[in-house]
Design a protein around this motif. Structure first.
Motif, mmCIF file in Angstrom:
data_model
loop_
_atom_site.group_PDB
_atom_site.id
_atom_site.type_symbol
_atom_site.label_atom_id
_atom_site.label_comp_id
_atom_site.label_asym_id
_atom_site.label_seq_id
_atom_site.Cartn_x
_atom_site.Cartn_y
_atom_site.Cartn_z
ATOM 1 N N ARG A 155 81.720 100.748 -19.616
ATOM 2 C CA ARG A 155 80.889 101.593 -18.764
ATOM 3 C C ARG A 155 79.544 101.876 -19.433
ATOM 4 N NH1 ARG A 155 83.295 107.304 -16.903
ATOM 5 N NH2 ARG A 155 84.940 105.925 -16.116
ATOM 6 N N PHE A 156 79.592 102.141 -20.712
ATOM 7 C CA PHE A 156 78.334 102.340 -21.447
ATOM 8 C C PHE A 156 77.454 101.102 -21.331
ATOM 9 C CE2 PHE A 156 75.707 101.601 -25.150
ATOM 10 C CZ PHE A 156 75.042 102.808 -25.294
ATOM 11 N N HIS A 157 78.115 99.971 -21.517
ATOM 12 C CA HIS A 157 77.361 98.729 -21.542
ATOM 13 C C HIS A 157 76.704 98.440 -20.211
ATOM 14 C CE1 HIS A 157 76.670 94.426 -22.384
ATOM 15 N NE2 HIS A 157 76.532 94.881 -23.593
ATOM 16 N N ARG A 158 77.316 98.898 -19.137
ATOM 17 C CA ARG A 158 76.693 98.668 -17.829
ATOM 18 C C ARG A 158 75.679 99.755 -17.478
ATOM 19 N NH1 ARG A 158 80.831 98.516 -13.707
ATOM 20 N NH2 ARG A 158 82.375 99.103 -15.265
ATOM 21 N N THR A 159 75.839 100.926 -18.073
ATOM 22 C CA THR A 159 74.925 102.031 -17.770
ATOM 23 C C THR A 159 73.620 101.918 -18.552
ATOM 24 O OG1 THR A 159 76.854 103.446 -17.414
ATOM 25 C CG2 THR A 159 74.729 104.542 -17.683
ATOM 26 N N PHE A 160 73.718 101.375 -19.769
ATOM 27 C CA PHE A 160 72.532 101.273 -20.619
ATOM 28 C C PHE A 160 72.283 99.813 -20.966
ATOM 29 C CE2 PHE A 160 74.348 105.464 -21.349
ATOM 30 C CZ PHE A 160 73.242 106.284 -21.163
ATOM 31 N N ARG A 161 71.171 99.301 -20.529
ATOM 32 C CA ARG A 161 70.883 97.893 -20.780
ATOM 33 C C ARG A 161 69.385 97.652 -20.753
ATOM 34 N NH1 ARG A 161 73.266 93.008 -20.448
ATOM 35 N NH2 ARG A 161 75.245 94.039 -20.032
ATOM 36 N N ILE A 162 68.930 96.871 -21.710
ATOM 37 C CA ILE A 162 67.534 96.452 -21.746
ATOM 38 C C ILE A 162 67.505 94.937 -21.684
ATOM 39 C CG2 ILE A 162 65.476 96.277 -23.194
ATOM 40 C CD1 ILE A 162 66.042 99.079 -24.189
ATOM 41 N N VAL A 163 66.781 94.432 -20.705
ATOM 42 C CA VAL A 163 66.695 92.976 -20.546
ATOM 43 C C VAL A 163 65.548 92.464 -21.412
ATOM 44 C CG1 VAL A 163 66.296 91.096 -18.942
ATOM 45 C CG2 VAL A 163 67.570 93.122 -18.207
ATOM 46 N N THR A 164 65.878 91.590 -22.329
ATOM 47 C CA THR A 164 64.846 91.044 -23.217
ATOM 48 C C THR A 164 64.421 89.668 -22.743
ATOM 49 O OG1 THR A 164 66.491 90.053 -24.662
ATOM 50 C CG2 THR A 164 65.789 92.287 -25.183
ATOM 51 N N VAL A 165 63.297 89.234 -23.241
ATOM 52 C CA VAL A 165 62.810 87.901 -22.898
ATOM 53 C C VAL A 165 62.836 87.039 -24.146
ATOM 54 C CG1 VAL A 165 61.309 88.841 -21.130
ATOM 55 C CG2 VAL A 165 60.407 88.400 -23.400
ATOM 56 N N GLY A 166 62.600 85.758 -23.932
ATOM 57 C CA GLY A 166 62.727 84.766 -24.989
ATOM 58 C C GLY A 166 62.097 85.211 -26.290
ATOM 59 N N PRO A 167 62.775 84.958 -27.396
ATOM 60 C CA PRO A 167 62.340 85.430 -28.704
ATOM 61 C C PRO A 167 60.935 84.931 -29.046
ATOM 62 C CG PRO A 167 64.512 84.386 -28.831
ATOM 63 C CD PRO A 167 63.969 84.130 -27.465
ATOM 64 N N ALA A 168 60.805 83.633 -29.074
ATOM 65 C CA ALA A 168 59.501 83.079 -29.457
ATOM 66 C C ALA A 168 58.613 82.909 -28.234
ATOM 67 C CB ALA A 168 59.676 81.744 -30.166
ATOM 68 N N GLY A 169 59.150 83.232 -27.085
ATOM 69 C CA GLY A 169 58.336 83.087 -25.884
ATOM 70 C C GLY A 169 57.935 81.650 -25.624
ATOM 71 N N GLU A 170 58.749 80.741 -26.128
ATOM 72 C CA GLU A 170 58.366 79.332 -26.029
ATOM 73 C C GLU A 170 58.861 78.689 -24.743
ATOM 74 O OE1 GLU A 170 55.968 76.527 -27.633
ATOM 75 O OE2 GLU A 170 56.321 78.627 -28.081
ATOM 76 N N ALA A 171 59.625 79.452 -23.982
ATOM 77 C CA ALA A 171 60.219 78.887 -22.775
ATOM 78 C C ALA A 171 59.155 78.459 -21.785
ATOM 79 C CB ALA A 171 61.149 79.907 -22.128
#
Lengths: 250, 250
Positions: A222-238
């Motif tokens: 439940r915690f994991h679904r309540t608190f989440r930050i979506v990150t983007v590609g590490p090096a941004g090389e995508a």
DNA sequence: CGGGATCCCAAGCGATACTG
DNA sequence: CAGTATCGCTTGGGATCCCG
């Protein structure tokens, strides 16, 4: 004596003006901490161990001149955000979300304070998801600091544990009967994985994984679904393109 | 040689890391302009007239090191945002929205560039409102700069007029049949009122108010509902030294 | 000619010491 | 506890110079 006139960028626009007002070094970190409530000079200094005292003094005066911060009438050395300062919350939360994408392991001597942790949780909070869940209290021990996050319906209330901050009038959602309590002990880097990485949930058995002090796997989920930050590609090389249906500028 | 290692804040958290990466002077303005598409070194310099060339050079290298910016393969001196850099859009738009609250009259020699104008429109864009409107093109002449904003359904596409920027592959919404066109001529300060103040619409007859070149009052109204920035605090008041007594919400 | 590198000076930053 | 004063070092600003 500091607090000079902010050097302008020669631009007429919102971003330029905003950066002129709150873009000086340390300024947004002061705002971040004040976002959690009124703080005394010594509280701010304790939460920002590396800030030189003259810089803290200069910034507080500049932020007052900018109408972002004001002194708390009664409390000696007390500061709080004005309405204009509180309007910086979307800026701070957006920075917080972006920052987690580039956040690796804790660096040499880096601290994680209760006010920073509170902002992290607020940045990660998924109100729509939380709306469908029963009231829950999450007690987190991340590194040295501890906070209690109370989630009821689509509201989140984060409170530091064991802090000598200025007593806040913020009524902790009083009548909410909290039946479910999850208490976690977790290292900073593992906390990052917990917020940003879906698979961290499963890596529970690893040495650095979260330790559940109170509560069961269902509450961790439940915690994991309540608190989440979506990150983007590490090096941004995508690859480019593939942008979602958002406004595009040519 | 510039591009030193970013001085850290000694904090493990998203805001601190973000400010370490993109908090240096001028950095977010460079990001703002690159958000409008790939730009050459000279384009960036032209859009940021007051930036020293060495600082622009340093920042571009630092932003590359941070994974925010990369060079465009073919174009000489071309730069563009990486995926990580494009993820800064919410940060820039939040800053833009906040900045308008403290934006007074244009200062001495301040410019308003097409890229800044594009960001303003994107920050003000009300997608939900626009969804209910027919496809519309807004041509704006604000001060010296002109842009064309194409609104169709809930998407916005802003394009500078008369700029020599790197040709963007972003297909301008091709098949959208635009029946309604509004063309406005407006001074920078009046543009601010147009975006932030509901009453500015009525003050059409004033000397500094917007001049409608093409289109009727209904389209002006449509613009006003499609693009709006909600300001807080002392609107239009620049850097109030004595903070007015504002309401403190507890 | 556009894209940057170099120089020098002023201003901001950081550490420490000191005062109300 | 809440700042102010001072000083050396680092950065930013502006002009100039160099290179492809």
């Amino acid at each position: 004596m500091g607090a000079r006139v902010a050097r302008g960028f020669g631009q007429y626009g919102g971003v330029a003006r905003a950066v002129e007002r709150v873009g000086e070094r340390w300024a947004l970190l002061i705002v971040r901490d004040l976002l959690a409530g009124a703080r005394r000079y010594s509280d701010l200094k304790a939460g920002l161990p590396r800030i030189p005292t003259n810089i803290l003094s200069d910034r507080l005066r500049e932020l007052q001149d900018a109408g972002v911060v004001r002194r708390v009438p009664v409390v000696r050395g007390g500061y709080e955000l004005t309405e204009l300062g509180r309007a910086l919350e979307p800026v701070v939360l957006a920075l917080e979300r972006w920052g987690w994408s580039t956040l690796g392991e804790p660096g040499d001597g880096e601290v994680l304070t209760a006010d920073a942790l509170a902002v992290s949780l607020r940045a990660a909070f998924q109100a729509e998801v939380a709306a469908a869940m029963p009231p829950t209290e999450y007690v987190l021990h991340v590194g040295e600091t501890s906070v209690s996050a109370l989630v009821a319906a689509r509201t989140l209330d984060v409170m530091p544990i064991g802090s000598g901050a200025i007593p806040q009038p913020r009524a902790r959602m009083a009548a909410a009967p909290v039946a479910d309590v999850l208490e976690l002990l977790v290292a900073p880097a593992a906390f990052r994985d917990l917020l940003t990485d879906a698979s961290a949930l499963r890596a529970n058995a690893l040495g650095d994984g979260p330790t559940v002090l109170v509560g069961g796997p269902a509450l961790v989920d439940r915690f994991h679904r309540t608190f989440r930050i979506v990150t983007v590609g590490p090096a941004g090389e995508a690859a480019a393109g593939a942008g979602a249906g958002e406004a595009s500028v040519a």
